[in-house]
Design an enzyme around this catalytic site. Structure first.
Site, mmCIF file in Angstrom:
data_model
loop_
_atom_site.group_PDB
_atom_site.id
_atom_site.type_symbol
_atom_site.label_atom_id
_atom_site.label_comp_id
_atom_site.label_asym_id
_atom_site.label_seq_id
_atom_site.Cartn_x
_atom_site.Cartn_y
_atom_site.Cartn_z
ATOM 1 C CG HIS A 81 32.294 48.489 43.176
ATOM 2 N ND1 HIS A 81 32.268 49.729 43.101
ATOM 3 C CD2 HIS A 81 32.003 47.778 44.237
ATOM 4 C CE1 HIS A 81 31.847 50.041 44.643
ATOM 5 N NE2 HIS A 81 31.495 49.017 45.287
ATOM 6 N NE ARG A 141 40.845 51.930 48.007
ATOM 7 C CZ ARG A 141 41.902 52.172 48.772
ATOM 8 N NH1 ARG A 141 42.598 50.682 49.480
ATOM 9 N NH2 ARG A 141 42.460 53.224 49.161
ATOM 10 N N PRO A 194 47.029 43.320 43.790
ATOM 11 C CG PRO A 194 46.356 43.625 41.456
ATOM 12 C CD PRO A 194 46.136 44.223 43.035
ATOM 13 C CD GLU A 195 52.755 42.846 45.350
ATOM 14 O OE1 GLU A 195 53.642 43.100 44.534
ATOM 15 O OE2 GLU A 195 52.513 43.738 46.257
#
Ligand code: ZN
Length: 276
Positions: A93, A112, A2-3
């Protein structure tokens, strides 16, 4: 990953579900994130305190509690936040759930696990600009981010303009994609040494960066509108890029084929006619 625009859209989307809500309990599956989660401190500082404000700083989402404590969330590579009914089943997750008094849950999912969730007490949060954000430059939308600031910082330095604006100590939140797009629209070659840029060009670049980021935030806001019961598989949004990933395609301004090169190890796309 994500930016800044994605983080901003997530933060805005969560606001109506979290402001003035109170967290009644926190559940954590104990899977390690990038920074160890201090769940005892988190419970002590945030449970039964109202959430009074949400904001973004760099690529962090900050939940400000009524007692002054702050929950500082970074999404890392694959982190995501969503609002769900407490009864709805968890998915793989889902690492942390904050139950709200209204029966909803804020959930953190991260495949991750490069994200981080830290708790700052009231006394720690006062200094967060000197601790967590010590090495973070100004926000692109901050009034400190001016042409004079960049011009002075760039004086006598020989690095490329693209590496310079991607350095989070100079300004936060301009990743590779947004650096490429902004430099194309501003007509500045990505490999140009910063000491050669005039104040006027820095002004153009700053205006362009703000436009590009705002456009991405607008696109994201229209694609990710519903944070309640959001699909946990919701990906980060993709906007249409003008030059990023388009080597060989005709330049949208002059139709010459777009070039690709590596600058500071990062893929760079530009037009050799339109960018000087
Ligand atoms: Zn061109």
């Amino acid at each position: 990953m994500p930016e800044l625009p994605e983080v901003e859209v997530i933060q805005r989307g969560l606001q109506p579900h979290l402001i003035d809500q109170t967290i009644t309990e926190v559940a954590y599956n104990k899977k390690p994130l990038r920074i160890a989660v201090d769940i005892i401190k988190m419970r002590r500082e945030i449970v039964l305190n109202p959430i009074v404000e949400l904001r973004r700083r760099a690529k962090y989402i900050l939940l400000q509690m009524g007692n002054g404590a702050i929950l500082v969330i970074h999404l890392g590579m694959t982190g995501n936040l969503g609002i769900f009914a407490k009864e709805s089943p968890l998915v793989k997750h889902d690492h942390i759930q904050w139950t709200l008094k209204n029966g909803n849950q804020l959930r953190y999912n991260d495949v991750r696990r490069f994200g981080s969730i830290q708790t700052l007490s009231a006394s720690e949060s006062i200094n967060c600009e000197e601790t967590i954000f010590k090495t973070s430059g100004p926000e692109p939308f901050d009034e400190l981010f001016t042409a004079n600031y960049l011009y002075k910082l760039a004086k006598g330095r020989n690095i490329t303009v693209k590496q310079f604006i991607m350095n989070s100590q100079v300004v936060v939140g301009i990743g590779n994609i947004y650096a490429n797009e902004s430099l194309f629209r501003a007509g500045i070659r990505p490999d140009r040494p910063i000491k050669s840029l005039k104040v006027k060009q820095w002004t153009t670049l700053i205006e362009t960066i703000k436009k590009v980021l705002n456009h991405a935030i607008d696109c994201g806001g229209s694609t990710i509108s519903d944070f309640l019961n959001a699909s946990q598989e919701r990906g980060y949004f993709q906007m249409n890029f003008t030059v990023y990933g388009k080597e060989g395609s005709p330049c949208p301004k002059c139709t010459a084929p777009l070039q690709k090169s590596k600058i500071g190890g990062r893929a760079s796309f530009y037009c050799k006619n339109c960018q000087q």
